[in-house]
Design an enzyme around this catalytic site. Structure first.
Site, PDB file in Angstrom:
ATOM      1  CB  THR B 157     -18.180  10.364  -6.108  1.00 33.11           C
ATOM      2  OG1 THR B 157     -16.802  10.087  -6.356  1.00 33.11           O
ATOM      3  CG2 THR B 157     -18.789   9.228  -5.301  1.00 33.11           C
ATOM      4  CG  HIS B 277       5.609 -21.087   7.085  1.00 32.86           C
ATOM      5  ND1 HIS B 277       6.387 -22.178   7.390  1.00 32.86           N
ATOM      6  CD2 HIS B 277       4.547 -21.564   6.389  1.00 32.86           C
ATOM      7  CE1 HIS B 277       5.827 -23.275   6.901  1.00 32.86           C
ATOM      8  NE2 HIS B 277       4.696 -22.928   6.295  1.00 32.86           N
ATOM      9  CD  GLN B 278      11.188 -15.392  12.107  1.00 33.04           C
ATOM     10  OE1 GLN B 278      12.118 -15.512  11.300  1.00 33.04           O
ATOM     11  NE2 GLN B 278      11.362 -15.289  13.401  1.00 33.04           N
ATOM     12  CD  GLU B 362     -12.182  13.188  -0.436  1.00 33.23           C
ATOM     13  OE1 GLU B 362     -11.754  13.738   0.594  1.00 33.23           O
ATOM     14  OE2 GLU B 362     -13.168  12.449  -0.468  1.00 33.23           O
ATOM     15  CD  GLN B 366       2.209  10.579  -6.227  1.00 30.63           C
ATOM     16  OE1 GLN B 366       1.003  10.627  -6.497  1.00 30.63           O
ATOM     17  NE2 GLN B 366       2.815   9.441  -5.929  1.00 30.63           N
TER      18      GLN B 366
END
Ligand SMILES: Cc1cc2nc3c(=O)[nH]c(=O)nc-3n(C[C@H](O)[C@H](O)[C@H](O)COP(=O)(O)OP(=O)(O)OC[C@H]3O[C@@H](n4cnc5c(N)ncnc54)[C@H](O)[C@@H]3O)c2cc1C
Lengths: 265, 378
Positions: B157, B277-278, B362, B366
């Site tokens: 970066t 709408h639920q 970073e 996993q």
């Protein structure tokens, strides 16, 4: 040059304002607060004047301890120090102007810059009362000739101009049919309109520095002002909800309705 | 325990929010589309003190607490995650110096960042060594009072714009992680080259390149810590930076939630706004709940650092939970928008692409779980 500016704590215009069902005020819960935008313009103008001519900007606010947040905001923008008039009860515009008069007499600034009005009560009275109480000249609704995007704006030049002898300021005012230019002898009171400047952002270094800038505490008693309001708010109510509009099928119907129903053409 | 923000925390947050709303947001789609480096936005951030937040006040920094840093960073990411990543990349690169540098190194290598707009890169990952840091093959050879670096780093970066590089290299590959050593390369010396800007899926405003070292000389005075301590330096750095990365996820998710709340109030189906709408409500409720949960984990992981304690466990909880959460929340935001959500004219598909990166860089999600398990078994 010493400039006194104000920083009223007002509801953030982006908050949802709801009137209490009993009409006794607005619902405070969940509201956010900020410095009155017109006052912020005043702080910015004060800082630009002080940067150009030397001197300091002192910011004042009236209210409970909460108003320190708005004082710190002005300090983070660059004001040198703050005066806090600690008062919890209701206040009307005369009371506020009377308190400010005492603060001004104590601080002896060359110029007082206030917002033309605050966006909560929209009264537009305090600056005028203050000038009257002090016996000073006033220039209200200060604006500027250039557009907001002009190079001058980017260079952070004050729009309120000190005359060559340093004894007066020249102020461009917004009036109904355009702009008027006034010259007022110092000391004077100026109130700000929307297009005067675009306030700088408070920077992180500014915020960190503001933490150690002094806030002096005063009270109406210490200042010897009776702030008993002469105005009583009887009831607040939300404006009636706007009715949904209608869709017209064609121009002819539109013209017909404008003529016969709205009676505007 | 006090969940109330202090006046100063609110002021910092408001300042960052104003920058994010008024300076970053209007240009976020442009930089996403073009993948140009947002120099104007980053310079504005510098003027406002929104970059290099980790530099201590002794070296010209602001002396913000970790908690304050994550509060600010959430706002930046709410504006644009790519811009936020560009801004905190300097912290990632400078943390090894902040945490393990000598006073002289801190003065020389940190202070310039507080004086002008300057970018630095954290160079750990290699084509053959990502999650498996110890597999690294960039070498450092001692020659008198210099080291000579050789090797290639990838996915770095700010690579194309940096003029300082914090580089991890091995002094003896046979020693595996015990050979890794940390160096700071100043400027862009002979032998240091950066590759083309990668064409990425998301966070396209951030600059990502390869960085290659061909006989690059670094003075011994720029070695951070001792020979062989680099792995520890890198791990301590990541412990410190994970709360910031987590806060980027929170900022992205909050943006997705806000857009979804607005859109679902306007879009009508079956005669009513879809938020009635639920099924849609449940999505919105989950988005809000998980965003806030991630925020609290993030705050805690920063707070532990502010107490001067090791936060490996809390920061892995925060980074992993927040990254996975942001992926889910942004995917649901696209769902709330339906077909419109899939279109670039609407803001939510960008958020989904931006969120994906946090599960990868970073330390992948996993790897975070590996760290968490290792801490649990201690
Ligand atoms: C846009 C971007 C910016 C980046 N910026 C930087 C930077 O500035 N500096 C820098 O040094 N690096 C940077 N990176 C690199 C990043 O940190 C690595 O990509 C990341 O650590 C994963 O390494 P990898 O890509 O080699 O994947 P791999 O390590 O090859 O992993 C591939 C997959 O296998 C899984 N995996 C690997 N090992 C295990 C295991 N033991 N158990 C279970 N699953 C496993 C991973 O979770 C992943 O899903 C950046 C990456 C990107 C995409």
């Amino acid at each position: 040059m010493k400039i006194l500016v104000t920083a009223k704590r007002v509801e953030d215009p982006e908050s949802k304002i709801k009137v209490k069902p009993d009409g006794s005020g607005i619902v405070q819960e969940g509201l956010k607060y900020k410095i009155n935008p017109f006052d912020e313009i005043g702080v910015e103008e004060g800082l630009r004047l002080a940067a150009k001519h030397g001197g300091e900007v002192v910011v004042v606010s009236i209210g409970t301890k909460d108003v320190q947040e708005q004082l710190r905001h002005a300090l983070a923008m660059g004001a040198t120090r703050a005066v806090w008039v600690n008062h919890a009860g209701a206040l009307d515009q005369l009371g506020i102007a009377a308190l400010l008069q005492k603060v001004v007499e104590k601080e002896k600034p060359d110029l007082v810059v206030l917002g033309k009005q605050s966006i909560d009560d929209d009264q537009n009275q305090v600056g005028q009362y203050l000038a009257e109480f002090l016996g000073w000249g006033q220039a209200t609704f200060a604006s500027k000739v250039e557009s907001l995007e002009s190079e001058a704006e980017k260079n952070k030049v004050p729009a309120v101009a000190l005359t060559a002898d340093g004894k007066a300021v020249r102020v461009v005012r917004e009036v109904d049919n355009g702009l008027a230019t006034l010259e007022v002898q110092l000391p004077a009171v100026v109130t700000t309109d929307l297009r005067l400047n675009q306030p700088r952002y408070a920077s992180l270094p500014g915020i960190m520095k503001a933490k150690s800038k002094p806030i002096e505490e005063l009270t109406p008693e210490k200042l010897g002002v009776d702030v008993t309001p002469r105005i009583q708010v009887l009831k607040m109510s939300a404006p009636p909800a706007r009715k949904a509009g209608i869709k017209v099928p064609d121009v002819a119907t539109l013209v017909e309705k404008l003529h016969n129903e709205a009676k505007v053409v | 325990m006090d969940f109330q923000l202090t006046e100063s925390q609110r002021a910092l947050q408001d300042a960052a929010r104003k920058y994010a709303r008024e300076v970053v947001r209007p240009k976020a789609a442009h930089y996403d589309e073009t993948s140009e480096f947002p120099k104007d936005l980053l310079s504005a951030a510098f003027e406002l003190g929104l970059i290099n937040m980790a530099i201590p006040s002794e070296y010209g920094g602001l002396g913000l607490s970790h908690l304050e840093q994550v509060m600010v960073c959430e706002e930046l990411a709410w504006g644009c995650a790519g811009v936020a990543t560009s801004l905190i990349a300097n912290d990632l690169a400078n943390l090894p110096i902040i945490l393990h540098g000598t006073d002289d190194q801190k003065k020389r290598l940190l202070t310039p960042f507080t004086q002008k707009v300057k970018f630095s890169s954290f160079c750990l990952t290699e084509p053959g060594a990502g999650s498996d840091v110890a597999a690294m093959s960039t070498t450092a050879r001692r020659e008198g009072d210099h080291y000579v670096l050789n090797g290639s780093k990838c996915f770095i970066t700010n690579g194309g714009y940096a003029d300082q590089f914090t580089v991890f290299a091995t002094v003896d590959k046979a020693k595996k992680h015990k050979g890794i050593t940390c160096f700071v390369v100043e400027g862009r010396p002979q032998g240091l080259t950066t590759g083309k800007h990668e064409n990425k899926m998301g966070q396209r405003a951030s600059n990502t390149t390869t960085v290659t070292f061909d006989e690059v000389r670094v003075p011994v005075a720029n070695r951070i810590g001792e020979e062989g301590q680099g792995f520890l330096v890198a791990m301590a750095t990541l412990d410190n930076s994970r709360p910031l990365t987590a806060s980027i996820s929170v900022g992205i998710a909050r943006a997705a939630l806000e857009h979804s709340l607005d859109y679902s109030a306007q879009r009508q189906t079956f005669g009513k706004p879809i938020r009635e709408h639920q099924g849609v409500q449940f999505m919105l409720a989950d988005m809000a709940m998980n965003t806030h949960g991630a925020r609290l984990l993030t705050y805690e992981s920063a707070w532990v650092l502010d107490q001067g304690q090791r936060n490996t466990l809390q920061s892995s909880y925060a980074k992993c939970f927040a990254a996975d959460m942001a992926m889910k929340v942004t995917t649901d935001a696209v769902q709330v928008y339906g077909g419109y959500g899939y279109m670039k004219e609407y803001p939510v598909e960008k958020l989904m692409r931006d969120a994906k990166l946090i599960q990868v860089y970073e330390g992948t999600s996993q790897v975070q779980r590996l760290v968490i398990a290792k801490e649990l078994f201690k």
